[in-house]
Design a protein around this motif. Structure first.
Motif, mmCIF file in Angstrom:
data_model
loop_
_atom_site.group_PDB
_atom_site.id
_atom_site.type_symbol
_atom_site.label_atom_id
_atom_site.label_comp_id
_atom_site.label_asym_id
_atom_site.label_seq_id
_atom_site.Cartn_x
_atom_site.Cartn_y
_atom_site.Cartn_z
ATOM 1 N N THR A 55 -0.891 -3.598 19.534
ATOM 2 C CA THR A 55 -1.757 -2.741 18.659
ATOM 3 C C THR A 55 -1.205 -2.273 17.584
ATOM 4 O O THR A 55 -1.832 -2.416 16.328
ATOM 5 N N MET A 71 -1.090 -5.240 15.091
ATOM 6 C CA MET A 71 -2.768 -5.434 14.340
ATOM 7 C C MET A 71 -2.740 -4.144 13.237
ATOM 8 O O MET A 71 -3.413 -4.637 12.236
ATOM 9 N N GLN A 72 -2.377 -3.144 13.679
ATOM 10 C CA GLN A 72 -2.820 -1.993 12.852
ATOM 11 C C GLN A 72 -2.061 -2.306 11.498
ATOM 12 O O GLN A 72 -2.454 -2.038 10.230
ATOM 13 N N GLU A 73 -0.597 -2.738 11.436
ATOM 14 C CA GLU A 73 -0.065 -3.000 10.198
ATOM 15 C C GLU A 73 -0.737 -4.049 9.453
ATOM 16 O O GLU A 73 -0.782 -4.193 8.080
ATOM 17 N N LEU A 74 -1.232 -5.268 10.174
ATOM 18 C CA LEU A 74 -1.719 -6.260 9.541
ATOM 19 C C LEU A 74 -3.114 -5.481 8.769
ATOM 20 O O LEU A 74 -3.262 -6.068 7.552
ATOM 21 N N ASP A 75 -3.838 -4.807 9.549
ATOM 22 C CA ASP A 75 -4.929 -4.140 8.907
ATOM 23 C C ASP A 75 -4.664 -3.396 7.699
ATOM 24 O O ASP A 75 -5.277 -3.401 6.632
ATOM 25 N N SER A 76 -3.621 -2.671 8.012
ATOM 26 C CA SER A 76 -3.198 -1.698 6.763
ATOM 27 C C SER A 76 -2.860 -2.603 5.435
ATOM 28 O O SER A 76 -3.089 -2.012 4.636
ATOM 29 N N GLY A 118 -4.039 -5.494 4.932
ATOM 30 C CA GLY A 118 -5.219 -6.189 4.417
ATOM 31 C C GLY A 118 -5.396 -6.862 3.028
ATOM 32 O O GLY A 118 -4.703 -7.923 2.850
ATOM 33 N N SER A 119 -6.130 -6.269 2.388
ATOM 34 C CA SER A 119 -6.513 -6.849 0.895
ATOM 35 C C SER A 119 -5.229 -6.776 -0.044
ATOM 36 O O SER A 119 -4.941 -7.308 -0.882
ATOM 37 N N LYS A 161 3.131 -12.367 9.830
ATOM 38 C CA LYS A 161 2.274 -11.509 10.413
ATOM 39 C C LYS A 161 1.288 -12.054 11.491
ATOM 40 O O LYS A 161 1.389 -11.572 12.875
ATOM 41 N N THR A 162 0.771 -12.942 11.178
ATOM 42 C CA THR A 162 -0.357 -13.579 12.042
ATOM 43 C C THR A 162 0.647 -14.370 13.105
ATOM 44 O O THR A 162 0.118 -14.143 14.463
#
Length: 168
Positions: A65, A68-73, A75-76, A87-88
């Motif tokens: 989790t 995933m949050q790191e990747l979302d943060s 993001g763009s 990261k993926t």
């Protein structure tokens, strides 16, 4: 010729008397196992182990989790293809770790259950065998799946086995 006829008749009579002397009883073996105090101890031990394994799994899920949050943060903001790929891969690796851990935990729990229940099953079988021999039963059917549809109350060996094991 008379000899063969008498021999055949003798064999049939012997077989018939052996069949007539056989006695069949039944018992709900699963119920017997569940009533044994050793089963409660084994189940308690398994529950503790399962709780510990689940806690460890939750740690892996938290790690996933977090990734995933790191990747979302990011993001763009992430314009670096290499960083995105790294990261993926971390996330896929965390997913694989979770799946592998679940499989291993399940197998570990199943193995431990076998180890803990084997002596309990052996004790119950030995006691059942002793009671069946004492009472003259040549065949005992496990009624756990309600396979016995019609039978005499006296052929239920549960009370006698429980008595011999000291169960209420």
């Amino acid at each position: 010729m008379k000899y063969f006829y008498l021999l055949g008749l003798s064999s049939v009579l012997t077989f018939s008397s052996a069949v007539a002397q056989s006695k069949t009883g039944y018992i709900n073996f699963q119920e017997l196992i569940m009533q044994m105090p050793e089963t409660k101890v084994a189940n308690d031990s398994l529950n503790v182990m399962e709780l510990r394994l689940n806690n460890d799994l939750q740690g892996l899920v938290k790690e996933y989790t977090k990734k995933m949050q790191e990747l979302d943060s990011l993001g763009s903001k992430m314009h670096n293809e290499v960083l995105l790929e790294v990261k993926t891969k971390e996330i896929r690796s965390a997913q694989e770790n979770i799946q592998h851990y679940r499989e291993q935990a399940s197998q570990t729990l199943a193995d431990r259950e076998k180890v803990l229940l084997a002596p309990i099953m052996d004790k119950a079988k030995k006691t059942l065998k002793a009671v069946a021999n004492e009472k003259g039963y040549t065949l005992v059917i496990d009624n756990s799946k309600e396979a016995v549809l019609v039978s005499a109350e006296s052929d239920d060996l549960m009370p006698a086995v429980k008595l011999k094991m000291g169960l209420k």
